[in-house]
Enzyme design. Structure first.
Site, PDB file in Angstrom:
ATOM      1  N   ARG A  52      77.944  49.786  88.656  1.00  0.00           N
ATOM      2  CA  ARG A  52      78.127  48.478  89.300  1.00  0.00           C
ATOM      3  C   ARG A  52      77.306  48.381  90.585  1.00  0.00           C
ATOM      4  NH1 ARG A  52      84.065  46.452  90.793  1.00  0.00           N
ATOM      5  NH2 ARG A  52      83.879  48.150  92.294  1.00  0.00           N
ATOM      6  N   LYS A 151      79.236  42.716  94.364  1.00  0.00           N
ATOM      7  CA  LYS A 151      80.202  43.281  95.321  1.00  0.00           C
ATOM      8  C   LYS A 151      79.558  43.376  96.699  1.00  0.00           C
ATOM      9  CE  LYS A 151      83.752  46.909  95.596  1.00  0.00           C
ATOM     10  NZ  LYS A 151      84.923  46.018  95.465  1.00  0.00           N
ATOM     11  N   GLU A 183      91.077  35.492  91.180  1.00  0.00           N
ATOM     12  CA  GLU A 183      91.447  36.891  91.413  1.00  0.00           C
ATOM     13  C   GLU A 183      92.214  37.002  92.717  1.00  0.00           C
ATOM     14  OE1 GLU A 183      87.762  39.061  91.555  1.00  0.00           O
ATOM     15  OE2 GLU A 183      86.833  37.602  92.856  1.00  0.00           O
TER      16      GLU A 183
END
Length: 287
Positions: A52, A151, A183
């Site tokens: 990621r 992120k 979220e």
């Protein structure tokens, strides 16, 4: 005890760590991060975090400053030097600085990214009192930027959401956009209805959680039903149970949403079971 931290190739006492005031992470939030949990002095799901991280860097056209093997070596060294048994390793990479503030990206050929890593000791991470009790959440409007799948270190609104929850006497906030839950402030959100786990599908609207991927895989392996779709906050209030997942809290049961208790107001059986399975399997696979 003074921690040993890592800054641009050097292991230093935290009191000696320095980053330029012209660093774009400081001036522009131009950076990405990962948090990897540690159980039994070993790293949890490190490969997932490394993959990621590479994706986040690529999406922002940032240089990959270290190989996965080099990152793993530094993570392990920090865990060793700081004697971390249960806790976290925080990694942040920014675009760095070419010596002055400018909206235009500096030349990647002449500017090296800034790499910072540090540990946080969290005794009791696996046997969390908070998980045994369950979390209370509130709903708030989701007003973040449109690339939540990257992120980045742009965490001001999630921090504001945490503070809204705290002021309301709760533990966290679930963000809502166009009527649907996206979220939590630092986690992925789930509801359980009739033993079916329901969570929002992956897109640019939510972070592609590493713990999320593992939990859904383990749930399917355990013959549990999983449905990836949008759900409303009203649907969540009527669910049998709910939970969140994150690298720092694993599987966290949710027992109340906007003052409405879920089930009997205690952690549900699916959330508790998924937490047990996740921790057990991650301990086996830890590096």
């Amino acid at each position: 005890m003074t921690r040993t931290v890592y800054v641009n190739g050097d292991y230093l006492p935290e009191t000696e760590a320095r980053v330029s005031i012209f660093d774009r992470g400081f001036l522009m939030a131009d950076g990405v991060y990962e948090v990897t949990s540690v159980l039994g002095a070993k790293l949890i799901d490190f490969d997932g975090h490394a993959v990621r991280l590479a994706r986040s860097l690529s999406e922002l056209d940032m240089k990959q400053p270290m190989s996965k093997e080099e990152l793993l070596e530094v993570h392990r060294e920090l865990v060793k030097r700081n004697e971390i048994d249960e806790g976290l390793v925080y990694l942040q990479i920014t675009r760095g600085s070419d010596g002055d503030r400018d909206f235009v990206f500096p030349d990647p050929e002449t500017t090296e990214p800034t790499v910072v890593m540090f540990t946080q000791s969290k005794p009791g991470l696996a046997d969390s009192p908070a998980a045994r009790k369950g979390a209370k959440v509130i709903s708030i409007e989701d007003i973040r930027w449109g690339r939540r799948d990257i992120k980045t270190v742009q965490l001001l609104y999630p921090s504001m959401g945490k503070m809204m929850a705290k002021k309301a006497g709760c533990d966290d906030a679930w963000m809502v956009e166009d009527g649907f839950v996206t979220e939590g402030t630092s986690n992925n959100a789930y509801i359980v209805k009739g033993n079916k786990i329901i969570t929002r599908a992956l897109s640019n609207d939510i972070l592609h959680g590493i713990t999320r991927a593992a939990v859904l895989r383990l749930a399917r392996e355990a013959q549990m039903q999983v449905e990836e779709r949008n759900f409303t906050i009203e649907e969540a209030k009527e669910a049998d149970e709910a939970f969140t997942t994150s690298a720092s809290a694993f599987v966290m049961p949710v027992v109340e949403i906007d003052g409405v208790a879920l089930g009997d107001g205690t952690p549900g059986k699916v959330a508790k079971r998924m937490r047990e399975i996740y921790i057990e399997e991650m301990r086996k696979a830890a590096v």
